[in-house]
Design a protein around this motif. Sequence first.
Motif, PDB file in Angstrom:
ATOM      1  N   LYS A 160       0.737  -1.246  -0.128  1.00  0.00           N
ATOM      2  CA  LYS A 160       0.163   0.027   0.038  1.00  0.00           C
ATOM      3  C   LYS A 160       0.947   1.253   0.102  1.00  0.00           C
ATOM      4  O   LYS A 160       0.206   2.456  -0.071  1.00  0.00           O
ATOM      5  N   LEU A 161       2.271   1.120  -0.102  1.00  0.00           N
ATOM      6  CA  LEU A 161       2.836   2.193   0.247  1.00  0.00           C
ATOM      7  C   LEU A 161       3.478   2.786  -1.207  1.00  0.00           C
ATOM      8  O   LEU A 161       3.841   2.020  -2.360  1.00  0.00           O
ATOM      9  N   VAL A 162       3.537   4.101  -1.449  1.00  0.00           N
ATOM     10  CA  VAL A 162       3.996   4.754  -2.518  1.00  0.00           C
ATOM     11  C   VAL A 162       5.585   4.843  -2.240  1.00  0.00           C
ATOM     12  O   VAL A 162       5.847   5.483  -0.993  1.00  0.00           O
ATOM     13  N   VAL A 163       6.525   4.639  -3.211  1.00  0.00           N
ATOM     14  CA  VAL A 163       7.914   4.791  -2.701  1.00  0.00           C
ATOM     15  C   VAL A 163       8.833   5.442  -4.019  1.00  0.00           C
ATOM     16  O   VAL A 163       7.956   5.688  -5.054  1.00  0.00           O
ATOM     17  N   GLY A 164       9.996   6.000  -3.534  1.00  0.00           N
ATOM     18  CA  GLY A 164      10.571   6.681  -4.801  1.00  0.00           C
ATOM     19  C   GLY A 164      11.929   6.010  -5.032  1.00  0.00           C
ATOM     20  O   GLY A 164      12.496   5.094  -4.085  1.00  0.00           O
ATOM     21  N   HIS A 165      12.565   6.134  -6.002  1.00  0.00           N
ATOM     22  CA  HIS A 165      13.970   5.565  -6.181  1.00  0.00           C
ATOM     23  C   HIS A 165      14.977   6.537  -5.571  1.00  0.00           C
ATOM     24  O   HIS A 165      14.765   7.691  -5.378  1.00  0.00           O
ATOM     25  N   PRO A 166      16.277   6.106  -5.123  1.00  0.00           N
ATOM     26  CA  PRO A 166      17.424   6.768  -4.460  1.00  0.00           C
ATOM     27  C   PRO A 166      17.726   8.082  -5.252  1.00  0.00           C
ATOM     28  O   PRO A 166      18.193   8.883  -4.280  1.00  0.00           O
ATOM     29  N   ASP A 167      17.850   8.116  -6.299  1.00  0.00           N
ATOM     30  CA  ASP A 167      18.361   9.279  -7.207  1.00  0.00           C
ATOM     31  C   ASP A 167      17.176  10.394  -7.421  1.00  0.00           C
ATOM     32  O   ASP A 167      17.212  11.275  -8.119  1.00  0.00           O
ATOM     33  N   ILE A 168      15.861  10.303  -6.770  1.00  0.00           N
ATOM     34  CA  ILE A 168      14.732  11.079  -6.938  1.00  0.00           C
ATOM     35  C   ILE A 168      15.289  12.677  -6.836  1.00  0.00           C
ATOM     36  O   ILE A 168      15.879  12.992  -5.836  1.00  0.00           O
ATOM     37  N   SER A 169      14.725  13.437  -7.915  1.00  0.00           N
ATOM     38  CA  SER A 169      15.052  14.825  -7.873  1.00  0.00           C
ATOM     39  C   SER A 169      13.995  15.784  -6.842  1.00  0.00           C
ATOM     40  O   SER A 169      13.009  14.762  -6.542  1.00  0.00           O
ATOM     41  N   PRO A 170      14.251  16.630  -6.145  1.00  0.00           N
ATOM     42  CA  PRO A 170      13.293  17.388  -5.296  1.00  0.00           C
ATOM     43  C   PRO A 170      12.042  17.572  -5.892  1.00  0.00           C
ATOM     44  O   PRO A 170      10.854  17.347  -5.235  1.00  0.00           O
ATOM     45  N   ASP A 171      12.252  18.058  -7.167  1.00  0.00           N
ATOM     46  CA  ASP A 171      10.586  18.349  -7.929  1.00  0.00           C
ATOM     47  C   ASP A 171       9.864  16.971  -7.912  1.00  0.00           C
ATOM     48  O   ASP A 171       8.566  16.992  -7.554  1.00  0.00           O
ATOM     49  N   GLU A 172      10.587  15.861  -8.405  1.00  0.00           N
ATOM     50  CA  GLU A 172       9.826  14.616  -8.474  1.00  0.00           C
ATOM     51  C   GLU A 172       9.369  13.877  -7.234  1.00  0.00           C
ATOM     52  O   GLU A 172       8.043  13.601  -6.869  1.00  0.00           O
ATOM     53  N   ALA A 173       9.989  14.237  -6.120  1.00  0.00           N
ATOM     54  CA  ALA A 173       9.643  13.924  -4.749  1.00  0.00           C
ATOM     55  C   ALA A 173       8.423  14.722  -4.490  1.00  0.00           C
ATOM     56  O   ALA A 173       7.377  14.263  -3.839  1.00  0.00           O
ATOM     57  N   LEU A 174       8.468  16.018  -4.366  1.00  0.00           N
ATOM     58  CA  LEU A 174       7.526  17.012  -4.153  1.00  0.00           C
ATOM     59  C   LEU A 174       6.240  16.576  -4.690  1.00  0.00           C
ATOM     60  O   LEU A 174       5.052  16.528  -4.220  1.00  0.00           O
ATOM     61  N   LYS A 175       6.226  16.256  -6.134  1.00  0.00           N
ATOM     62  CA  LYS A 175       4.985  15.787  -6.833  1.00  0.00           C
ATOM     63  C   LYS A 175       4.403  14.353  -6.095  1.00  0.00           C
ATOM     64  O   LYS A 175       3.277  14.413  -6.176  1.00  0.00           O
ATOM     65  N   LEU A 176       5.135  13.514  -5.992  1.00  0.00           N
ATOM     66  CA  LEU A 176       4.810  12.214  -5.486  1.00  0.00           C
ATOM     67  C   LEU A 176       4.151  12.520  -4.135  1.00  0.00           C
ATOM     68  O   LEU A 176       2.903  12.124  -3.747  1.00  0.00           O
ATOM     69  N   LEU A 177       4.772  13.404  -3.170  1.00  0.00           N
ATOM     70  CA  LEU A 177       4.388  13.616  -1.989  1.00  0.00           C
ATOM     71  C   LEU A 177       2.815  14.185  -2.011  1.00  0.00           C
ATOM     72  O   LEU A 177       1.848  13.974  -1.253  1.00  0.00           O
ATOM     73  N   ASP A 178       2.944  15.352  -2.835  1.00  0.00           N
ATOM     74  CA  ASP A 178       1.468  16.064  -2.950  1.00  0.00           C
ATOM     75  C   ASP A 178       0.539  15.264  -3.716  1.00  0.00           C
ATOM     76  O   ASP A 178      -0.784  15.250  -3.066  1.00  0.00           O
ATOM     77  N   LYS A 179       0.489  14.581  -4.802  1.00  0.00           N
ATOM     78  CA  LYS A 179      -0.321  13.753  -5.623  1.00  0.00           C
ATOM     79  C   LYS A 179      -1.094  12.620  -4.348  1.00  0.00           C
ATOM     80  O   LYS A 179      -2.123  12.587  -4.701  1.00  0.00           O
ATOM     81  N   ASN A 180      -0.006  12.137  -3.743  1.00  0.00           N
ATOM     82  CA  ASN A 180      -0.835  11.090  -2.931  1.00  0.00           C
ATOM     83  C   ASN A 180      -0.977  11.523  -1.682  1.00  0.00           C
ATOM     84  O   ASN A 180      -1.254  10.618  -0.557  1.00  0.00           O
ATOM     85  N   ARG A 181      -0.850  12.911  -1.385  1.00  0.00           N
ATOM     86  CA  ARG A 181      -0.881  13.283  -0.055  1.00  0.00           C
ATOM     87  C   ARG A 181      -0.326  12.552   1.202  1.00  0.00           C
ATOM     88  O   ARG A 181      -0.703  12.212   2.049  1.00  0.00           O
ATOM     89  N   LEU A 182       1.141  12.360   0.991  1.00  0.00           N
ATOM     90  CA  LEU A 182       1.903  11.893   1.816  1.00  0.00           C
ATOM     91  C   LEU A 182       2.854  12.667   2.733  1.00  0.00           C
ATOM     92  O   LEU A 182       3.240  13.651   2.509  1.00  0.00           O
TER      93      LEU A 182
END
Length: 479
Positions: A160-182
């Motif tokens: 049930k978790l959304v995860v990122g890859h280790p080299d994720i950029s700040p923009d990508e990470a922000l998008k994921l956090l925002d979209k999934n309300r994490l």
Amino acid sequence: MRIDDIVEGLSYSDVLLVPRKSGVDSRKSVNTSTNITKDIKLNVPIVSANMDTVTESRMAIAMAMEGGIGIIHRFMDIEKEAAEVTRVKRAHSYIIDHPYSIGKNATVGEAREIMSKDGVSGLLVVDASRKLLGILSDRDIRFVKDDKTPVSGQMTPRRKLVVGHPDISPDEALKLLDKNRLEKLPLVDKKDVVKGLITSKDIYLSMHSEKPAKDRKGRLLVGAAIGVKGDYIDRARALMRAEADVLVLDIAHGHSNSVIEAIKKLKKEVEGVQVIAGNVATKEAVEDLVAAGADGIKVGIGPGAACITRTVTGAGMPQLTAVMDCAEAADKMGVKTIADGGIKDSGDITKALAAGAAAVMMGSAFAGTDESPGYFVTRKGIKYKSYRGMASFGANISRKRLDKAEIDPQEVFDIVPEGVESSVPYKGSVKETVYQMVGGLRSGMSYAGATDLEQLRKNAKFIRLTFSAAKESYEKLQG
Ligand code: XMP
């Protein structure tokens, strides 16, 4: 020499700064930024020492995050030192490299203990190879009555978790956090092994913080130490390839022909290198090293907490006098100085900067923090961390071991240590230590009527202490 030729030298505890009229409304409005070379600007004038119980990448990352800089020590092979620099350059201020975690067989009671001890609101649940199995937040266990309940039944499972890859950029990470309300985004590699964690709070703060000391590309600043003999040019080149921002010559007595020649060679053969040279304690030394091409000067012969140079050799220079003399000479030549060693309290930082240094370097003050590479020692139930002078017996032996496994007994006999091996009380994170130091400096600047370091130096008026004035100043009730 005649007796009349003997001059007096002063150290930090011999003086105080005379309070001046202050236009500073709040400590926060004081500007502590400084340049240690023409190109290197710090937000706080603090440098962690290039010692093997003080600065490797973890310390350097923490220092730069707080606005200062760490200088990686040189007592490791070239590749390793370059890799330490790379680690700092790759560090993302918004990624927690070693997030708090717990095993899947752990209980809710154990999780509560870790959360309260470390002040975190969530833990990653992992298996023995650190594969991600779930996330446990304090909300998941708030109403669990039985402390023996396994965490595996309470966590949000991996699927049930959304995860990122280790080299994720700040923009990508922000998008994921925002979209999934994490709140939390675990970073995992292809095998699902945990490589870090991003929290929405950290990424927000990092993107809006002006505190970290960064290079032009927005990466954390880092320096690295080199010697002046053997493969030092190869080392310098490797460190520059790893994109170290500055190289620091790590030599106990820096006013020597070999140092002068090394500076010339480095400036000629290593493209783009900025060199801070030292250690020195006189005007003549500053003039010689700057004339050879040094971009900055490190001042201090024997003031350090683990130094016994003065007792062993009879040579040295009281640190306040050394800093004042060297800063005056360096100023004339358009170069900055770093006051290295002997800082015991934040008041000493204010005094060193008022005396003309652009920044202070500290070893013992940081050796007791979580981020130092030293090991823990417990005595009578109190935690300490190891701290040793780089000219101590143990450091000499470690250095020799770098080159060969077997050391000739004669070589051991030949060692004349100029440093001691000791320990300092454990004191938590670098962040807290720097906060206290900079807080003291800011107040000190306000007492001196200064809103920035240039004004501090200009306004500074020292008063010399008598024996009883020193007693009145420093003998205070304990705890
Ligand atoms: P503090 O007082 O901050 O000093 O612990 C750190 C500085 O001490 C110097 N250093 C030494 N000096 N013998 C010396 O005479 C040694 O073994 C030694 N090890 C470190 C160094 O300049 C460092 O930054």
